[in-house]
Motif scaffolding. Structure first.
Motif, short mmCIF file in Angstrom:
data_model
loop_
_atom_site.label_atom_id
_atom_site.label_comp_id
_atom_site.label_asym_id
_atom_site.label_seq_id
_atom_site.Cartn_x
_atom_site.Cartn_y
_atom_site.Cartn_z
N ALA A 100 -10.21 10.99 1.47
CA ALA A 100 -8.73 10.46 1.25
C ALA A 100 -8.97 9.38 -0.03
N PHE A 109 -7.18 -0.78 2.02
CA PHE A 109 -6.81 -1.65 3.24
C PHE A 109 -7.88 -1.71 4.09
N PRO A 110 -7.96 -2.68 4.97
CA PRO A 110 -9.07 -3.08 5.90
C PRO A 110 -9.73 -2.24 6.82
N ALA A 111 -8.65 -1.44 7.55
CA ALA A 111 -8.86 -0.62 8.61
C ALA A 111 -9.54 0.76 8.19
N LEU A 112 -9.44 0.83 6.64
CA LEU A 112 -10.21 2.21 6.01
C LEU A 112 -11.61 2.07 6.25
N ARG A 113 -12.38 1.07 6.42
CA ARG A 113 -13.71 0.71 6.50
C ARG A 113 -14.75 1.59 5.72
N SER A 136 -18.22 9.11 8.20
CA SER A 136 -17.14 10.41 8.31
C SER A 136 -16.55 10.83 7.20
N ILE A 137 -16.45 12.26 7.10
CA ILE A 137 -15.63 12.79 5.95
C ILE A 137 -14.32 12.10 5.57
N MET A 138 -13.60 11.85 6.70
CA MET A 138 -12.16 11.57 6.77
C MET A 138 -11.59 10.38 5.68
N PRO A 139 -12.26 9.08 5.77
CA PRO A 139 -11.82 8.14 4.93
C PRO A 139 -12.43 8.56 3.54
N PHE A 186 0.82 -1.05 -0.11
CA PHE A 186 0.11 -0.05 0.02
C PHE A 186 0.97 1.14 0.10
N TRP A 206 -0.65 8.16 -0.07
CA TRP A 206 -1.83 8.32 0.77
C TRP A 206 -1.51 9.54 1.76
#
Lengths: 480, 480
Positions: free
Chosen positions: A358, A322-326, A352-355, A126, A131
């Motif tokens: 990005a 990636f998995p933790a992105l959800r 949430s706007i954050m993920p 990744f 990122w």
């Protein structure tokens, strides 16, 4: 060498099959490489010679070769021709003594032990610095309105990017207005059951099938009915539904049935769509790892065949980013957008706007497509190494099923070696393998035992030794 | 000038009250400034003189002055003494012709119109470039294990930071193991109802109360019972519960009742805790905007009084960081951590690492505390301007309630001017005011009409003109 190719060929090229010739050629060459019939370093016939000899077009040969090069099976040496990759498979599998691991690294490894799940992509590929740069730029340039962005369907530019991507890659027919951003498919399933379905509702799940979906469905008040799998994938349920609003939901994975790996043919797809129309039922099409297809084009999504009325298409970026992105998505039939969005808004407000921010830059600026291409190469290469090493060390106890898609392989325990696969999965994890027991995918019928092995998130030089170590746990009396 | 202070004082300092003297002094001076009794630019008595004359310690006077300086009501001029801020309130409220707005800015304003909710903090003060830098650094330095981080309770370093922060600021007694990261309190409520409570369950909600909680509770299968509010806040319910697992949940906002603004005294808090113990019920303490207390120290959270058995404490970063972040927390009694985490894991897996990682750095590196201090100043200043301008233009139709906490003020329509507050809220939004109708906070009893006005997210120079414009919508026959 030329003779080997000849032998392979006799059983291969069938112009009557619906599978394109280049794909038939690709599969057979790939299998020959994996089985060691074509050893590493060997030169393949020139494309022109190959085409002439087998009475096929040179383009067909070129396409098959190019795909195998992209996937890391073949390599070209300027002026010398095309060769089976020298680093593949023997030279790497021979590595018996693993490199000493520095402390820092060791710690990381220990930490991530819990994450040895078969569904992981090659995490170390990744592009974290890309990122970091995208996220930083997005926030530096962010309009203040982003800080209060509160669309319960999700960030509109991300929905546009997803609709475009799915149309191109999967034949999904949908506008951005039909996209609902969710944290993942389990949240998606819960929203569908709780927010859309008449109560009491029935959820029909593949048997065997993905345990995560069972877990989520069990936590809802829905009745669960298992749907048997035959050689064409999920069978047509006999449930009927005569409510005004749907109370039946069928959850299937037609692109690649989990865990058996079957691809559903068009005939069965049409039967299921007809059933959904007749019985006023909904279908959730779980396309959980369709990004990773190593050979040929995938069949168009069920959603794209349907008029768009009955099928909710769902996927996630857990595997491709990636998995933790959800972050995942549901593609809703137009009539269901408003009710599910209203429900989501009441119980979970908005994502949430954050993920979202990005990921939008990551897709829009081409990094997503580039990353997927890079993963394809890595994954195909690792799968090849994995298959070779597995067959070398473990074929006595398991039947390994090859796969053209995805991140894992299914190894069914041979009849004589039925064993407790839950314990075996623990042993495998102890050896650094991502393994999950096959038996936990059975919920109401007699379990088959075996293991689902992730091949994508294991470093090349560890594959052989890990599988060799794991073979030490096999029943001793039959191990010569 | 000195005489004014004297008059204010007679009615003020009561040594028998449990409220500290400095706080009594602070409130009264603040009120005098807001009401124009102490006009802008006036010099206050020297602290020594003030203390001697009223027979209080000089420290008491100093503390009160310092707080008012921090909040933007007073300012010191070196060598000359302490003055009521020159820029507050008259000079700014006098601005009748607003500055022409550049196009770019206008667009942003139009875009964010939907976000004119009374619960918004001063959005334009959020340090986006600091955030961009933190996020970028966190990702550049990220260990690969972050990419697969999957703790269903949430990112451990964030849970540590939250437990520490709540202990210091709110007297919450909890370890990081008791923290469950959620997207917001509505998701939290849904998880509690669906994942912890015996069915059929009963949810008791304040009447009047926050409509978001009603919406979420309605979407669950729970029975909803309204709990009347008296002058001490939520009253003790008469529901009993003799199930093994709790089936009663009482949701309250004791720090500052929404919408009435009451702070629950310790006596009522103890009564409610006793009731919860006796009836095997749970309490969800919604501490929705306790970060923004402009005067004195807040009462310790109910959670800190309780032994930790019955009270789930909940809050969010929507107001103290930004709403689109979607991060909040539940502080669980130890015995409930495992079951709610298990349930969450089944229906929603785990929260995204992205907002969690950013927020952790933001808190750990002191930016959060700095940002809150900065917001305090801005908010207190804006509240002062808002009150002055409101009383100037709208006191004929509304009774405005001052507040020591939060982001909004309640304006109850005077008896003679009962009107449709839903329409009025639309008019107010049209004027650029963040307003929400009071009537929608009543769910089962006769509604009061009025408006909840956000004062925190409106630019200083627009406050007066917006309220003046809004007064044009008031009933004409009574407007002289």
């Amino acid at each position: 060498m030329d003779q080997l190719i000849e032998i392979t060929f006799e059983a291969l090229l069938d112009t009557k099959l619906s599978i394109p010739l280049y794909q038939q050629l690709h599969s057979k060459l790939r299998e020959a490489i994996l089985k060691g019939v074509l050893p590493a370093g060997n030169r393949l016939p020139a494309t022109r010679a190959m085409a002439r000899r087998h009475n096929i077009s040179r383009n067909t040969v070129l396409t098959a070769y190019e795909q195998l090069i992209a996937e890391g099976y073949l390599e070209t040496q300027t002026g010398a021709g095309t060769f089976v990759c020298a680093t593949l498979p023997d030279s790497l599998i021979m590595t018996t003594s693993p490199q000493p691991v520095p402390t820092q690294h060791k710690k990381e490894h220990t930490k991530s032990k819990d994450h040895l799940t078969p569904g992981s992509p090659a995490i170390n590929q990744f592009p974290k610095s890309v990122w970091a740069r995208l996220v930083s730029r997005a926030w530096r340039n962010a309009n203040n309105s982003l800080l209060t962005h509160d669309d319960p369907q999700g960030y509109a530019p991300l929905r546009v990017a997803i609709a475009k991507y799915l149309h191109a890659s999967r034949g999904v027919v949908a506008t951005a207005d039909q996209v609902l951003i969710v944290a993942g498919l389990q949240q998606g399933l819960k929203l569908i059951i709780d927010g859309l379905m008449e109560k009491p509702s029935t959820v029909m799940l593949e048997e065997p099938g993905y345990p995560g979906m069972y877990k989520t469905a069990r936590m809802s008040q829905a009745k669960i009915i298992p749907v048997p799998i035959d050689e064409n994938g999920a069978t047509v349920p006999n449930q009927h539904d005569h409510n005004k609003h749907p109370s039946n939901l069928l959850v299937i994975s037609p692109s690649r049935q989990y865990p058996l790996g079957l691809t559903m043919p068009i005939s069965r797809r049409l039967e299921l769509l007809a059933w959904a129309q007749e019985t006023n039922s909904l279908i959730l099409e779980d396309d959980y790892d369709s990004e990773f297809r190593y050979a040929g084009k995938p069949l168009t999504a069920l959603q794209g065949i349907d008029g768009g009325d009955r099928v909710i298409y769902g996927g996630s970026f857990s595997k491709s980013v990636f998995p933790a992105l959800r972050l995942g998505y549901l593609i809703m039939p137009p009539a269901l957008v408003e009710p599910i969005t209203r429900y989501r808004s009441a119980v979970d407000s908005f994502p949430s706007i954050m993920p979202q921010l990005a990921l939008t830059s990551f897709i829009e600026e081409g990094h997503f497509a580039r990353h997927i291409r890079q993963l394809h190469k890595t994954h195909a290469h690792r799968q090849a190494l994995f298959c070779s090493a597995f067959n070398k060390h473990l074929s006595h106890w398991f039947d390994l099923t090859y796969a053209d898609t995805g991140l894992h392989l299914m190894a069914v325990a041979k009849n004589d070696y039925q064993f407790d696969d839950i314990t075996m999965a623990k042993h495998a994890k102890h050896c650094g393998l991502a393994a999950s027991p096959l038996s936990i995918t059975y919920h109401s019928t007699k379990s088959k035992h075996g293991l689902l092995f992730g091949f994508a998130n294991i470093e090349e030089q560890k594959i052989d030794s890990a599988l060799q170590q794991f073979s030490g746990y096999m029943p001793k009396e039959t191990h010569e």
